[in-house]
Design a protein around this motif. Structure first.
Motif, short mmCIF file in Angstrom:
data_model
loop_
_atom_site.label_atom_id
_atom_site.label_comp_id
_atom_site.label_asym_id
_atom_site.label_seq_id
_atom_site.Cartn_x
_atom_site.Cartn_y
_atom_site.Cartn_z
N ALA A 58 -17.59 -9.87 2.29
CA ALA A 58 -16.20 -9.53 2.52
C ALA A 58 -15.99 -8.39 1.51
O ALA A 58 -16.76 -8.21 0.45
CB ALA A 58 -15.03 -10.34 2.31
N GLN A 59 -15.25 -7.33 1.89
CA GLN A 59 -14.89 -6.16 0.74
C GLN A 59 -13.26 -6.31 1.02
O GLN A 59 -12.62 -6.23 1.93
CB GLN A 59 -15.84 -5.05 1.13
N ALA A 60 -12.84 -5.53 -0.14
CA ALA A 60 -11.37 -5.39 -0.34
C ALA A 60 -11.06 -3.96 -0.07
O ALA A 60 -11.75 -3.08 -0.33
CB ALA A 60 -10.74 -5.68 -1.74
N LEU A 61 -9.77 -3.78 0.58
CA LEU A 61 -9.41 -2.28 1.00
C LEU A 61 -8.06 -2.12 0.54
O LEU A 61 -7.21 -2.66 1.22
CB LEU A 61 -9.78 -2.07 2.17
N ARG A 62 -7.75 -1.27 -0.38
CA ARG A 62 -6.23 -1.00 -0.67
C ARG A 62 -5.60 -0.33 0.29
O ARG A 62 -6.09 0.85 0.54
CB ARG A 62 -6.33 -0.41 -2.04
N LEU A 63 -4.53 -0.66 0.84
CA LEU A 63 -4.10 -0.06 2.04
C LEU A 63 -2.62 -0.38 2.22
O LEU A 63 -2.19 -1.72 2.58
CB LEU A 63 -4.85 -0.48 3.48
N ASP A 64 -1.83 0.58 2.29
CA ASP A 64 -0.34 0.54 2.62
C ASP A 64 -0.19 0.86 4.07
O ASP A 64 -0.63 2.20 4.35
CB ASP A 64 0.50 1.25 1.75
N VAL A 65 -0.08 0.16 5.32
CA VAL A 65 -0.18 0.41 6.49
C VAL A 65 0.92 1.34 7.19
O VAL A 65 0.63 2.01 8.02
CB VAL A 65 -0.46 -0.81 7.50
N ALA A 66 1.99 1.37 6.24
CA ALA A 66 3.17 2.10 6.59
C ALA A 66 2.81 3.76 6.25
O ALA A 66 3.64 4.40 6.58
CB ALA A 66 4.32 1.80 5.99
N ASP A 67 1.86 3.79 5.56
CA ASP A 67 1.44 5.16 5.04
C ASP A 67 0.42 5.70 6.06
O ASP A 67 -0.71 5.69 5.91
CB ASP A 67 0.94 5.29 3.64
N GLU A 68 0.91 6.71 6.84
CA GLU A 68 -0.06 7.30 7.85
C GLU A 68 -1.48 7.81 7.32
O GLU A 68 -2.43 7.70 7.62
CB GLU A 68 0.46 8.25 8.96
N SER A 69 -1.07 8.72 6.54
CA SER A 69 -2.35 9.51 5.82
C SER A 69 -3.13 8.55 5.03
O SER A 69 -4.44 8.78 5.04
CB SER A 69 -1.83 10.75 4.95
N GLN A 70 -2.64 7.41 4.45
CA GLN A 70 -3.65 6.52 3.85
C GLN A 70 -4.39 5.68 4.79
O GLN A 70 -5.44 5.58 4.82
CB GLN A 70 -2.50 5.45 3.14
#
Ligand SMILES: NC(=O)c1ccc[n+]([C@@H]2O[C@H](COP(=O)([O-])OP(=O)(O)OC[C@H]3O[C@@H](n4cnc5c(N)ncnc54)[C@H](OP(=O)(O)O)[C@@H]3O)[C@@H](O)[C@H]2O)c1
Length: 249
Positions: A58-70
């Motif tokens: 497994a690997q971690a991914l910092r992600l705010d799904v509400a931020d389209e560009s992210q």
């Protein structure tokens, strides 16, 4: 049963707690390499360590799904993706009469827009790789029936269900299957306070099985939809609710 996921890569959003954390462990135990995405990276790091300790990947991914560009940037680095679980979600406490635009928008931003951005980017990767894929949207029975004090949440989950069918129709030609799970009430950080309240106890009496769900009750449906065992399923919505939707009027 064809539920072995060896050689598959699975992205799970909202992986830092509740269902998402459990789904990552389940998919890793089934052989998938897991990308665990959410905003609270400290929790993701401990999840990744727990999976590694069991021999999983497994690997971690910092992600705010509400931020389209992210979302676009985070997924642009991935070469292959076979399974996506759009699980990130938030709820709000309001009745419609008290629901301000900020609450409405933030719930739709995460539950609907976020699931769309992730699905679209994933589908682009899957189409390019040419080996199909499975997208699983975590909806809710509140997207199929009404619920009190869920002014924005219930409509957002109804939108997730309709989006599931629309994407399934469009992407079948690429071998990408899109299905939804509509869980009933299962105790997590999202709803613990309500389920343990007197109103929660009253609700339990209206569930034919007379109990709230446990996260493990979702294991069968998730592995079914993630794997080739559901090769002929797309645009489906699986309710996992102890019969709650079938309760009498
Ligand atoms: N529990 C139930 O009875 C139930 C029933 C039906 C449907 N559901 C659905 O199941 C899903 C999981 O809920 P849960 O009960 O496991 O609740 P939870 O423990 O509160 O988990 C929600 C997850 O969503 C993540 N999240 C929230 N906003 C995000 C954002 N902007 N970007 C990325 N991740 C975000 C949170 O991580 P971070 O805060 O770290 O980002 C957290 O990991 C939700 O979609 C929920 O609507 C739950």
């Amino acid at each position: 049963m064809r539920t072995d996921l060896s050689g598959r890569t699975a992205l799970v959003t909202g992986a830092s707690s509740g269902f998402g954390r459990h789904f990552c462990q389940l998919l890793a135990r089934s052989g998938a390499e897991v990308i665990a995405a959410a905003r609270r990276t400290d929790l993701l790091d401990s999840l990744v360590a727990d999976i590694a300790a069991e021999g999983g990947k497994a690997q971690a991914l910092r992600l705010d799904v509400a931020d389209e560009s992210q979302v676009v940037e985070a997924l642009s680095g991935l070469e292959a993706l076979d399974i996506v679980v759009n699980n990130a979600g938030i709820a709000g406490p309001s009745r419609a009469i008290d629901c301000e635009g900020d609450e409405w928008r933030s719930i739709f931003d995460v539950n609907v827009n976020g699931a769309f951005y992730v699905s679209r980017e994933a589908a682009r990767i899957m189409r390019k790789a040419g080996r199909g894929g499975s997208i699983i949207n975590i909806a809710s029975i509140t997207g199929l029936r009404t619920a009190h004090s869920a002014a924005a949440y219930a409509p957002s989950k109804a939108a997730v269900i309709h989006m599931t069918k629309s994407l399934a129709m469009e992407w079948a030609r690429f071998g990408i299957r899109v299905n939804a799970i509509a869980p009933g009430y299962i105790e997590t950080d999202l709803n613990r306070e309500f389920l343990l309240s007197p109103a929660g106890e009253d609700m339990k009496k209206r569930i034919p099985q007379r109990r709230f769900g446990e996260i493990a009750d979702l294991d069968g449906p998730l592995l079914l939809l993630a794997s080739d065992a559901s090769a002929y399923m797309t645009g489906s919505v699986l309710a996992v609710d102890g019969g709650h939707l079938a309760s009498p009027l």
